[in-house]
Design a protein around this motif. Structure first.
Motif, PDB file in Angstrom:
ATOM      1  N   SER A   1       0.846   0.603  -4.256  1.00 49.64           N
ATOM      2  CA  SER A   1      -0.474   0.373  -4.870  1.00 49.64           C
ATOM      3  C   SER A   1      -1.577   0.858  -3.948  1.00 49.64           C
ATOM      4  CB  SER A   1      -0.654  -1.105  -5.217  1.00 49.64           C
ATOM      5  OG  SER A   1      -0.333  -1.915  -4.118  1.00 49.64           O
ATOM      6  N   ASP A   2      -2.780   0.789  -4.468  1.00 49.60           N
ATOM      7  CA  ASP A   2      -3.969   1.239  -3.766  1.00 49.60           C
ATOM      8  C   ASP A   2      -4.296   0.275  -2.620  1.00 49.60           C
ATOM      9  OD1 ASP A   2      -5.923   3.066  -3.493  1.00 49.60           O
ATOM     10  OD2 ASP A   2      -7.275   2.170  -4.985  1.00 49.60           O
ATOM     11  N   ASN A   3      -5.191   0.703  -1.734  1.00 54.84           N
ATOM     12  CA  ASN A   3      -5.464  -0.056  -0.528  1.00 54.84           C
ATOM     13  C   ASN A   3      -6.087  -1.441  -0.737  1.00 54.84           C
ATOM     14  OD1 ASN A   3      -5.590  -0.631   2.124  1.00 54.84           O
ATOM     15  ND2 ASN A   3      -7.057   0.941   2.689  1.00 54.84           N
ATOM     16  N   ARG A   4      -7.128  -1.514  -1.569  1.00 53.36           N
ATOM     17  CA  ARG A   4      -7.912  -2.749  -1.601  1.00 53.36           C
ATOM     18  C   ARG A   4      -7.502  -3.713  -2.707  1.00 53.36           C
ATOM     19  NH1 ARG A   4     -14.049  -1.285  -0.049  1.00 53.36           N
ATOM     20  NH2 ARG A   4     -13.574  -0.103   1.835  1.00 53.36           N
TER      21      ARG A   4
ATOM     22  N   TYR B   1       0.876  -1.178   0.000  1.00 52.08           N
ATOM     23  CA  TYR B   1       0.000   0.000   0.000  1.00 52.08           C
ATOM     24  C   TYR B   1       0.915   1.231   0.000  1.00 52.08           C
ATOM     25  CZ  TYR B   1      -3.576   3.106   2.103  1.00 52.08           C
ATOM     26  OH  TYR B   1      -4.438   4.121   2.389  1.00 52.08           O
TER      27      TYR B   1
ATOM     28  N   GLU C   1      -5.156  -6.199  -2.425  1.00 51.33           N
ATOM     29  CA  GLU C   1      -4.209  -7.112  -1.778  1.00 51.33           C
ATOM     30  C   GLU C   1      -3.862  -8.330  -2.635  1.00 51.33           C
ATOM     31  OE1 GLU C   1      -6.996  -6.052  -0.200  1.00 51.33           O
ATOM     32  OE2 GLU C   1      -6.416  -5.187   1.736  1.00 51.33           O
TER      33      GLU C   1
ATOM     34  N   ARG D   1      -1.654  -7.460  -5.605  1.00 53.09           N
ATOM     35  CA  ARG D   1      -0.324  -7.130  -5.081  1.00 53.09           C
ATOM     36  C   ARG D   1       0.449  -8.398  -4.737  1.00 53.09           C
ATOM     37  NH1 ARG D   1      -1.625  -4.348  -0.019  1.00 53.09           N
ATOM     38  NH2 ARG D   1      -2.119  -2.513  -1.251  1.00 53.09           N
TER      39      ARG D   1
END
Ligand code: SAH
Length: 249
Positions: A53-56, A35, A58, A61
């Motif tokens: 990267s963005d939060n949601r 994140y 996972e 990623r």
């Protein structure tokens, strides 16, 4: 070079709370994923490619990290706190389990970090000194009804309770509901700690009685700890000590 993935906990914020093992993995890494705000906590250096990267995202990623490791890169996935507590370690294993057989040969290490509830507990005293549990109040990945059930049963079992992700803009009312349930089960005198941004310059600690607690006392950077019926305060000059004795009847 042989590839590997290390899922590393950066701790709650302060540099001194990053373990030497994590520092060493970051030194050896060719690629850093995570994140974006967590990736930003790691100082830049030549030879390190950063993938914030963005939060949601996972699972994307985690897949990206595994693909890079399979191609021979040394990859660190950065998590805040501990990577095994409501964070990237499980996301990596979910991806591994569903992914191609070849990924299972990848060298994967989970490097622990100091999780928010332990950092907050240490600042306040020892509220988790007897039996306790940790509950994630986000309903992103589980139904709210299950959260309510766990809250009630944990309160009835007289655990001290640590609440991660207490409140977000996306669900402003759910923490109000959580506080209502806690007041119903534990009564207005129960001690509650709001610990915000622990170990950072914005750190704020607040200890109140449940009857005086309001939802606005928490945000996404706050961990909330509700004491058991035994949890007590030692008043002294400066800030009081919040602790739970080691015994129960
Ligand atoms: N893996 C992390 C938790 C991720 S969930 C850990 O082990 O700490 C994110 C939640 O953790 C936040 O909503 C907040 O409740 C808590 N949190 C993370 N860092 C914190 C800090 N420095 N101070 C207080 N709470 C924190």
């Amino acid at each position: 070079m042989t590839g590997w993935v290390a899922v590393a906990g950066l701790g709650p914020g302060a540099e001194e709370l990053v373990t030497p093992e994590v520092t060493e993995a970051l030194r050896q890494a060719s690629d850093l994923v995570g994140y974006a705000p967590y990736v930003a906590r790691v100082p830049d250096r030549p030879g390190l490619t950063r993938h914030g990267s963005d939060n949601r995202v996972e699972l994307e990623r985690a897949a990206h990290a595994l693909e890079m490791a399979a191609a021979g890169k040394q990859v660190v996935i950065a998590s805040s706190g501990d990577p095994g507590v409501f964070a990237m370690a499980s996301a990596l294993f979910e991806t591994l389990e569903a992914g191609p057989e070849t990924w299972r040969a990848i060298d994967i290490r989970i490097l622990p970090g100091i999780t928010a509830m332990l950092a907050a507990s240490a600042r306040a005293g020892a509220p988790l000194g007897h039996d306790f549990c940790a509950i994630n109040l986000s309903d992103n990945l589980k139904p709210w009804a299950l959260i309510e059930r766990r809250l009630r049963l944990a309160a009835q079992a007289d655990f001290a309770m640590a609440f991660y992700n207490p409140r977000s803009k996306a669900r402003p009312d759910s923490f109000v509901r959580a506080l209502d349930i806690l007041q119903e089960e534990c009564g207005p005198e129960r001690l509650i700690l709001f610990a915000r941004a622990v170990s950072t310059p914005e750190e704020e600690l607040r200890i109140v009685r449940l009857g005086d607690a309001t939802a606005e006392m928490a945000d996404m950077r706050t961990i909330v700890i509700v004491g058991s019926s035994r949890t007590r305060l030692i008043e002294r000059p400066g800030s009081p000590i919040l602790y739970t004795p080691r015994w129960a009847e």
